[in-house]
Structure formats: structure tokens, C-alpha cells
Enzyme design. Structure first.
Site, mmCIF file in Angstrom:
data_model
loop_
_atom_site.group_PDB
_atom_site.id
_atom_site.type_symbol
_atom_site.label_atom_id
_atom_site.label_comp_id
_atom_site.label_asym_id
_atom_site.label_seq_id
_atom_site.Cartn_x
_atom_site.Cartn_y
_atom_site.Cartn_z
ATOM 1 N N GLY A 72 0.769 -1.140 0.033
ATOM 2 C CA GLY A 72 -0.049 0.104 -0.163
ATOM 3 C C GLY A 72 0.832 1.303 -0.057
ATOM 4 N N GLN A 209 -5.522 -9.170 -2.134
ATOM 5 C CA GLN A 209 -5.438 -8.120 -1.140
ATOM 6 C C GLN A 209 -6.925 -7.919 -0.715
ATOM 7 O OE1 GLN A 209 -3.236 -8.479 -3.767
ATOM 8 N NE2 GLN A 209 -1.467 -6.819 -3.460
ATOM 9 N N ASP A 250 -1.394 4.565 -6.401
ATOM 10 C CA ASP A 250 0.141 4.543 -6.205
ATOM 11 C C ASP A 250 0.813 5.603 -6.754
ATOM 12 O OD1 ASP A 250 -1.174 1.638 -5.876
ATOM 13 O OD2 ASP A 250 0.535 1.659 -4.867
ATOM 14 N N LYS A 261 -3.558 -0.560 -8.243
ATOM 15 C CA LYS A 261 -3.672 -1.915 -8.384
ATOM 16 C C LYS A 261 -4.398 -2.513 -9.762
ATOM 17 C CE LYS A 261 -2.433 -4.511 -6.379
ATOM 18 N NZ LYS A 261 -0.832 -4.809 -6.710
HETATM 19 O O1 MRU Z 1 0.649 -4.162 -4.439
HETATM 20 P P1 MRU Z 1 -0.136 -3.300 -3.259
HETATM 21 O O2 MRU Z 1 -0.806 -4.154 -2.633
HETATM 22 O O3 MRU Z 1 0.997 -2.458 -2.580
HETATM 23 O O4 MRU Z 1 -0.934 -2.335 -4.102
HETATM 24 C C1 MRU Z 1 -1.788 -1.305 -3.286
HETATM 25 C C2 MRU Z 1 -2.679 -0.754 -4.087
HETATM 26 O O5 MRU Z 1 -2.758 -0.733 -5.216
HETATM 27 C C3 MRU Z 1 -3.454 0.238 -3.419
HETATM 28 O O6 MRU Z 1 -4.652 0.394 -4.043
HETATM 29 C C4 MRU Z 1 -2.601 1.690 -3.045
HETATM 30 O O7 MRU Z 1 -1.341 1.372 -2.809
HETATM 31 C C5 MRU Z 1 -3.341 2.841 -2.463
HETATM 32 S S1 MRU Z 1 -3.175 2.325 -0.818
HETATM 33 C C6 MRU Z 1 -3.985 3.424 0.182
#
Ligand code: MRU
Length: 358
Positions: A72, A209, A250, A261
Site C-alpha cells: 500500500g 489483497q 500508487d 492495483k
Molecule cells: O501491490 P499493493 O498491495 O501494494 O498495491 C496497493 C494498491 O494498489 C493500493 O490501491 C494503493 O497503494 C493505494 S493504498 C492506500
């Protein structure tokens, strides 16, 4: 970007529910905080087990970030900030400190929060000679993240209606940040305000997730949630039951193009096709003003084994070719609003200007 008046006097939910293990923490036996270690709630073991993993050096922290022990965008930013303190504790020279920081900021490429937090923390003491000064800088980032989550929650919850039904993607709650989270934080806030949101969440293959983490958080907070296969999203959005789609980010380019994601882009197209609002919720630390549009956002590709099976069990033929991108880019034209800690932005997005109006 005025704060929603409807937020005044309403409760702010706790970042971490009573008795739960925090997502990221700095632990030390000394009142000064130095020497210390980073403790991460090991998200690879959720929902079965809640246990903290201690990282006393940079190498295990990098490994934890890569394995998604902590994940995240905001959470890996805070973990990276504390990682700079570990680097200063460990490095024998300024050159060694800088090299550890470089490795740390590259542990995951898409979420800009990691590089942003490592750079901002190390700028407080560029030679890494004073871990206490770096710890103070890391703690500021941590406190700001918590406050930003609370503010995004308040702003975003004003978009929701009482008894509404929403779709979210991946995990964007307290496990993805050090506060209540971004998109899920908005829903958590709406729940605390008594708006009774119902939350649909896809599993999010390959790492689940949604199924492992968001379902866990919804249950932990006593919220109304429904888990579905990712492939049910089209039918759900066409059914007319969804009042809005809320996702995190991200990295957001200056024009509002948003990396999040894998699968987010498909949800945005489906939302548009079915007349459903699509809201991105992210702190301003996720905006990368150096990138004009989404075409230049680096997209992480992960190991084929994550798709070929689940944990240690194979679900497809050994060696079968795999494409496993962790993120995709949603064009700004599909985003109905961007909720940051400073308020709700509507298109067209001119985020360089937004950031310069501090
Ligand atoms: O691969 P991850 O689990 O780190 O991906 C996380 C996401 O895509 C979240 O939607 C993003 O980091 C926003 S979190 C508040």
C-alpha cells in the site's frame, strides 16, 4: 478545495482498532528512540495470523517491502522513512548510507510514496550521521500520513449517501497506510458517521489483497461487506446497485492519470459505461508532479509464481508463460473526482498547480 461542511462535529474512527497490531511502528528500548527497529504487521500471514515482523536492518526491510509484508503506497512510504533511520544506524560512512537509501527507494517502483519518503527523510541529514534527526523526520511523515488519512476520510465521506452501496478495489485501508487508509478510509469514516455503507470488494488476484486484507478490515470494523470474484465486477456495475467506485492510487501524474492495483482501469471503464461515479482517494504525497501523464509511470511486474498458483499450491501447469503486472493506469478522463487530504478536486486536473498552492 473547501473541507466538506457536513464533516464538522462528526467522529473520526481510530487508525488501528483496539488491540490490533499496527501496520508500521518504530520500536526502541531507549527513550530517545535510537537505536531502534521497524515493526511491520506481516500482511502475508493475514487473515489467519496477526503477528509483527521486526526489521533491524535495511536488507530485511527491503525484502519485506518486496514480499508485500508491508504494502500500500502510504504504508511503504512510512516504512521507507523509518528505513532511512535504519540505514543511518547501520552505515559506516556517508557513501554507505546513501547506497542503502538508494536500494531502499527502489524496493518497489510504482508507488511514488516510497521514493518520496526516503528522499524527504534523508534530506534531513544527507550524510546519515544523526539517526535522531532522521527519526524525527520519519516520525513527521508518519504523523502526516495519519492526519492525511483522517482528512481524506472526512472529505470523501461527504460524497457518500446514507445506506449507499460502493465497490472498492485491492486494499486501501489501515493496512495500506498508517491511518485509516485512503479509499477504504472514506468508507470507514462513513461507517463511523452512521451512514451504513455496504462495501463490495473483488478478490484481487494474484495476491488476494481484497479477499485477505479488505475483507479482514471490514470484519475488524464491523462493517457490511461482500466479497466477489474480480470477474463479477461487470455484472455488479451493470446491475444498478452501485452508487460509486472508490479506489486508491500508487502514483498520480500531473494530469490526473492514476496508477493503481491491476484491474482498476477495467473498473473505471465499467463505471463510466454504467454511469457510476469513479473516485480516486490519495494523499498529495502520491502525486508525482515530475510526470506529465500516465505513460511514464513505471509499472512493476511481479514473479510468475504468484499467478501460477496460490501460496505453495499450483493452480496452473508448471512453467506456463505468465504476465503479472501489479498495476495499471486509469486515464484522468475516467476519474469523477480526486479526494486528497486538502479536499475534493474535480476534473480537469492540473496537479502541478494544486501542489504549488500549499
Ligand atoms: O501491490 P499493493 O498491495 O501494494 O498495491 C496497493 C494498491 O494498489 C493500493 O490501491 C494503493 O497503494 C493505494 S493504498 C492506500
Amino acid at each position: 478545495m473547501m473541507p466538506g461542511a457536513a464533516a464538522e462535529g462528526r467522529p473520526t474512527p481510530p487508525s488501528t482498532p483496539e488491540g490490533a497490531v499496527p501496520t508500521v511502528a518504530w520500536k526502541s528500548g531507549d527513550a530517545s528512540g535510537i537505536p531502534g527497529a521497524v515493526e511491520l504487521l506481516d500482511q502475508t500471514r493475514l487473515p489467519e495470523t496477526q503477528v509483527a515482523l521486526r526489521c533491524g536492518d535495511v536488507a530485511p526491510l527491503i525484502d519485506a517491502i518486496r514480499r508485500l509484508v508491508v504494502r500500500g503506497a502510504p504504508a511503504i512510504g512510512v516504512a521507507g522513512a523509518y528505513g532511512v533511520v535504519l540505514a543511518a544506524q547501520e552505515a559506516k560512512s556517508p557513501a554507505a548510507f546513501r547506497e542503502l537509501c538508494r536500494k531502499l527507494r527502489e524496493a518497489r517502483p510504482t508507488a511514488v510514496n516510497l521514493a518520496w519518503a526516503v528522499d524527504r527523510t534523508s534530506a534531513a541529514d544527507p550524510e546519515g550521521r544523526d539517526p535522531r534527526r532522521l527519526l524525527a523526520a520519519a516520525r513527521r511523515i508518519h504523523a502526516e500520513d495519519e492526519a492525511a488519512c483522517a482528512a481524506m476520510g472526512r472529505h470523501g465521506a461527504t460524497l457518500l449517501r446514507e445506506g449507499g452501496t460502493y465497490l472498492t478495489h485491492c486494499n486501501t485501508g489501515r493496512l495500506a497506510a498508517t491511518g485509516i487508509g485512503t479509499a477504504l478510509g472514506v468508507l470507514v469514516t462513513a461507517h463511523a458517521w452512521g451512514l451504513r455503507p455496504k462495501v463490495y470488494v473483488g478478490e484481487v488476484r494474484p495476491l488476494l489483497q481484497g479477499a485477505r486484507l479488505t475483507a479482514f478490515e471490514l470484519q475488524e470494523r464491523g462493517m457490511d461487506g461482500v466479497l466477489m470474484p474480480d470477474t463479477a465486477a461487470g455484472a455488479l456495475l451493470a446491475s444498478g446497485r452501485i452508487d460509486g467506485v472508490l479506489v486508491g492510487a500508487d502514483r498520480i501524474a500531473a494530469n490526473g492519470d492514476t496508477a493503481n492495483k491491476i484491474g482498476t482501469y477495467a473498473l473505471a471503464e465499467l463505471a463510466r459505461a454504467n454511469g457510476v461515479p469513479f473516485w480516486v482517494v490519495a494523499p498529495t504525497s502520491t502525486i508525482d508532479p515530475s510526470i506529465a501523464d500516465g505513460t511514464s509511470i513505471p509499472i512493476e511486474e511481479r514473479a510468475p509464481e504468484e499467478v501460477r498458483g496460490w501460496r505453495k499450491e499450483a493452480t496452473s501447469p508448471a512453467g506456463f508463460p505468465v504476465w503479472n503486472p501489479a498495476f495499471d493506469v486509469t486515464p484522468a478522463r475516467l476519474v469523477s473526482a480526486l479526494v486528497t487530504e486538502r479536499g475534493v478536486l474535480r476534473p480537469p486536473f492540473e496537479l502541478r498547480r494544486t501542489l504549488s498552492n500549499r
